[in-house]
Design an enzyme around this catalytic site. Sequence first.
Site, PDB file in Angstrom:
ATOM      1  N   GLY A   1       0.926  -1.287  -0.129  1.00 27.45           N
ATOM      2  CA  GLY A   1       0.091   0.125  -0.053  1.00 27.45           C
ATOM      3  C   GLY A   1       0.938   1.280   0.031  1.00 27.45           C
TER       4      GLY A   1
ATOM      5  N   ALA B   1      -2.175  -2.199   7.088  1.00 31.12           N
ATOM      6  CA  ALA B   1      -3.275  -2.840   6.076  1.00 31.12           C
ATOM      7  C   ALA B   1      -4.632  -2.449   6.608  1.00 31.12           C
ATOM      8  CB  ALA B   1      -2.873  -4.365   6.096  1.00 31.12           C
TER       9      ALA B   1
ATOM     10  N   LYS C   1     -13.518   2.208   9.743  1.00 29.28           N
ATOM     11  CA  LYS C   1     -12.346   2.860  10.495  1.00 29.28           C
ATOM     12  C   LYS C   1     -12.674   3.151  12.063  1.00 29.28           C
ATOM     13  CE  LYS C   1      -8.950   3.299   8.641  1.00 29.28           C
ATOM     14  NZ  LYS C   1      -7.863   2.506   8.497  1.00 29.28           N
TER      15      LYS C   1
END
Length: 340
Positions: free
Chosen positions: A12, A86, A161
Amino acid sequence: MADQVLVTGGSGFIGGWCIAKLLGAGYTVRTTVRDLKREAEVRGAIGSVEPSALDPQRLSFHVASLDSDTGWAEATAGCRYVLHVASPVPAVQPKDPDDLIRPARDGALRALKAAVEAGVERVVMTSSVAAIGESGREGVKDENDWTDLSLPDVTPYSQSKTIAERAARDWMTANGGSTTLATVNPVVVLGPVMSGDFSASVQVVSRMLDGKLPGVPNLGFNLVDVRDVADLHVLAMTAPQAAGGRYIAASDYLWMEGVAEILRANLPELAAKVPTRKLPDWLVRLVSVFDPALKSVTGGLSRKREFSSARAQSELGWRPRSAEESVIAAGRSLIAHGVV
């Protein structure tokens, strides 16, 4: 022997820069990928900015997935620190929030469980201001704010999140023992990409440069450079006072009109494609019916939501680059990699 650090999600945008910063600081790094077929590609991308990534003695790859227990114990064994970066970041919001919530929450708990069992000193988890911004409180948001999941129109990404960070903190309070946790909560992350495979956040710049935006929507946000986000992860990893801490990674606030002006002034070779006219909110909402990527941001039209990084700066001595520098670096790297 140098301390070993596990960085999850090395393929990422943020994970790659965390690896580069750690290698540059002398650490030995392990990273997780879902498929070892990506090792050469990821190693080469990171190696383009940090040559020691090309050395298998300095950087090794392990297979582990957010949705499986397999591989986590092996990847974590012998590590002093873990950066759990991640987590799914969609270009388009899914219809079912669980498509994001499940891997974000369960993956975080897998990483934490493996870290505690391996006797890791500290885990730094990448969260987001998506876990902060919808608190219902007006004014500049800080680390005391949490997104209120009972409010209407909280996106699946914000739900994921918020739920993942709360679950991680609750689990560590109950099970952490001598292992401590800190979280880093970035705003919109720009800065240089390492390859043509980059984060959804960089589309703010790429869609302007490639002419895919017919005009500039009235959207604004705090920006932060990916290199500074990586620096903050390393500071939160090593600073004793960061145990239990939560740190917003944010630099200046820019409206998209300001981003367009920066690109036109500094990348004149592509200035012709950067939009100059402003789009009225009603038109953006209309177009978003046919453009799923726009649909997820229409709630922010003509709305200023600002975040403070005062805690990271005062407690950890973190100093972010200007948003202008990050925009220019993103644009130049996208050009260099042939993306635009």
